[in-house]
Design an enzyme around this catalytic site. Structure first.
Site, PDB file in Angstrom:
ATOM      1  NE  ARG A 210      48.917  27.603  31.713  1.00  0.00           N
ATOM      2  CZ  ARG A 210      49.043  27.065  30.489  1.00  0.00           C
ATOM      3  NH1 ARG A 210      49.771  26.007  30.331  1.00  0.00           N
ATOM      4  NH2 ARG A 210      48.479  27.610  29.436  1.00  0.00           N
ATOM      5  CB  THR A 211      43.731  30.279  35.586  1.00  0.00           C
ATOM      6  OG1 THR A 211      45.009  30.773  35.189  1.00  0.00           O
ATOM      7  CG2 THR A 211      43.221  31.071  36.764  1.00  0.00           C
TER       8      THR A 211
ATOM      9  CE  LYS B 243      21.051  32.239  24.647  1.00  0.00           C
ATOM     10  NZ  LYS B 243      20.117  31.642  25.626  1.00  0.00           N
TER      11      LYS B 243
ATOM     12  NE  ARG C  96      42.172  34.019  32.829  1.00  0.00           N
ATOM     13  CZ  ARG C  96      43.256  33.289  32.563  1.00  0.00           C
ATOM     14  NH1 ARG C  96      43.398  32.715  31.384  1.00  0.00           N
ATOM     15  NH2 ARG C  96      44.196  33.127  33.470  1.00  0.00           N
TER      16      ARG C  96
HETATM   17  N1   CP Z   1      49.019  31.188  33.557  1.00  0.00           N
HETATM   18  C1   CP Z   1      47.752  31.215  33.074  1.00  0.00           C
HETATM   19  O1   CP Z   1      46.957  32.085  33.423  1.00  0.00           O
HETATM   20  O2   CP Z   1      47.454  30.209  32.206  1.00  0.00           O
HETATM   21  P1   CP Z   1      46.015  29.995  31.570  1.00  0.00           P
HETATM   22  O3   CP Z   1      45.741  31.160  30.660  1.00  0.00           O
HETATM   23  O4   CP Z   1      46.093  28.680  30.832  1.00  0.00           O
HETATM   24  O5   CP Z   1      45.015  29.956  32.697  1.00  0.00           O
END
Ligand code: CP
Length: 297
Positions: free
Chosen positions: A48-49, A76, A98
Site C-alpha cells: 500500500r505505502t 552489497k 521505509r
Molecule cells: N499499511 C501499510 O503500511 O501497508 P504496506 O506495508 O503494504 O505499505
C-alpha cells in the site's frame, strides 16, 4: 506525528481533501509537481505505502523512481547514509524512505537537503498511515473531536499505533489500547491513553475500532503463547462489533491476517472502511508531497 501540531495535521487533511477528486476523474493527473523528482527507497516490504506514494507523485506529474533495498547496492554493503548522499547527487526533491531501523528517516534528514518522508521506521512511527487514518475517521464521522477509538493488537511493535496515538491525542479523543500485557509497552498510559486487556471491554461504545496485525518480523509472535490462543481472545468478530456504537467504523492498516486479528465477516462487512483507508492514502500522500515541495495550503 509526535512533532506535528493540531493545525499542521488539519492543514494536511484539508489539502488531501482538495486532491481527493483527482483520483476519481477520467484523467487522473494535475501538473502541480511537474519537473519535481520523487524517489521511494524501501528497505522493508510494502504494497500500500509504496504504491500509493508512487501513484500520488505520478498524479501530481512528478517523476518517480522506486528503489527496493534488495535490488540496490545496499545488498552489497553500502550504508544508508552513503546511499542517501549518492541519490541526492542526482538532485531529487523528495526521498520517501521505509526502513527497519527506528530513526532512519530522521538520520537522513540530518545529512541531506532533499525533503525526507518517513514511510515507516521500525516500530517507531508511520506518520502517513496515521494521517490517512485520521482523514478516514474525519470523512466518516465528520469530526475528530469527541471520538472514542479502540486500537487493538500488537501495540508494542506497532508504528501505526504509535503514530495514531500521537495524532489522535492532538484532538479531543478518547483512545483505548487493547492487547495482552506482553504486547503493551510499559507506561503506555503516560501517552494519555486508556489500557484494556479484554477485547469485549475495549470495543464497547466505541466509534472507531482499529485492528492491528501481529508484527512477526519484529518478534511479535514471541509475545504470546500461540496464534490460536491469541485469536481466541483478540480476533474481532461480529459479536464484538454489536457492542460498539451503532455506526462504528472498523479500520485496519493492512496487510490483514484474516482469522487472526480480524474475521473475514468483519473485514468485508458493512462497517469496514479498510479499502477507504487505502483510497484515502493516495490523497494524503499527494498532500504530503505537495506541501513538502513548497506548495501552500
Ligand atoms: N499499511 C501499510 O503500511 O501497508 P504496506 O506495508 O503494504 O505499505
Amino acid at each position: 506525528m509526535r512533532d506535528l501540531s493540531r493545525e499542521e495535521i488539519l492543514l494536511l487533511l484539508d489539502t488531501a481533501d482538495s486532491f481527493r477528486d483527482v483520483s476519481r476523474r477520467d484523467i487522473k493527473k494535475v501538473p502541480t509537481l511537474r519537473g519535481k523528482t520523487v524517489i521511494t527507497l524501501f528497505y522493508e516490504p510494502s504494497t500500500r505505502t509504496r504504491v500509493s506514494f508512487e501513484i500520488a507523485a505520478k498524479r501530481l506529474s512528478a517523476d518517480t523512481i522506486n528503489i527496493s533495498a534488495g535490488s540496490s547496492s545496499a545488498a552489497k554493503g553500502e550504508t544508508l547514509k552513503d546511499t542517501g548522499k549518492n541519490l541526492e547527487s542526482m538532485r531529487p526533491d523528495v526521498i520517501v524512505i521505509r526502513h527497519s531501523m527506528p530513526g532512519a528517516p530522521h538520520m537522513l534528514a540530518g545529512v541531506l537537503d532533499s525533503a525526507i518522508v518517513n514511510a515507516g521506521d521500525g516500530s517507531h512511527e508511520h506518520p502517513t498511515q496515521a494521517l490517512l487514518d485520521l482523514f478516514t475517521m474525519r470523512e466518516k464521522k465528520e469530526t475528530l473531536d469527541g471520538l472514542k477509538v479502540a486500537i487493538v493488537g500488537d501495540i508494542i511493535h506497532s508504528r501505526v499505533a504509535r503514530s495514531n496515538i500521537f495524532a489522535l491525542k492532538k484532538f479531543d479523543t478518547e483512545v483505548t489500547c487493547c492487547a495482552p500485557p506482553t504486547m503493551l509497552p510499559p507506561r503506555l498510559e503516560e501517552l494519555g491513553v486508556k489500557v484494556s486487556h479484554r477485547l469485549e471491554d475495549a470495543v464497547a461504545g466505541k466509534d472507531v475500532i482499529m485492528m492491528l496485525r501481529i508484527q512477526k518480523e519484529r518478534g511479535g509472535a514471541s509475545s504470546i503463547p500461540s496464534i490460536r490462543e491469541y485469536s481466541s481472545l483478540y480476533c474481532l468478530q461480529e459479536s464484538h462489533v454489536k457492542e460498539a456504537r451503532e455506526k462504528v467504523i472498523i479500520m485496519h492498516p493492512g496487510p490483514l491476517n484474516r482469522g487472526v486479528e480480524i474475521s473475514s465477516d468483519v473485514a468485508d462487512g458493512p462497517y469496514s472502511v479498510i479499502l477507504n483507508q487505502v483510497e484515502n492514502g493516495v490523497a494524503v500522500r499527494m498532500a504530503v508531497l505537495y506541501l513538502l515541495s513548497g506548495g501552500e495550503g
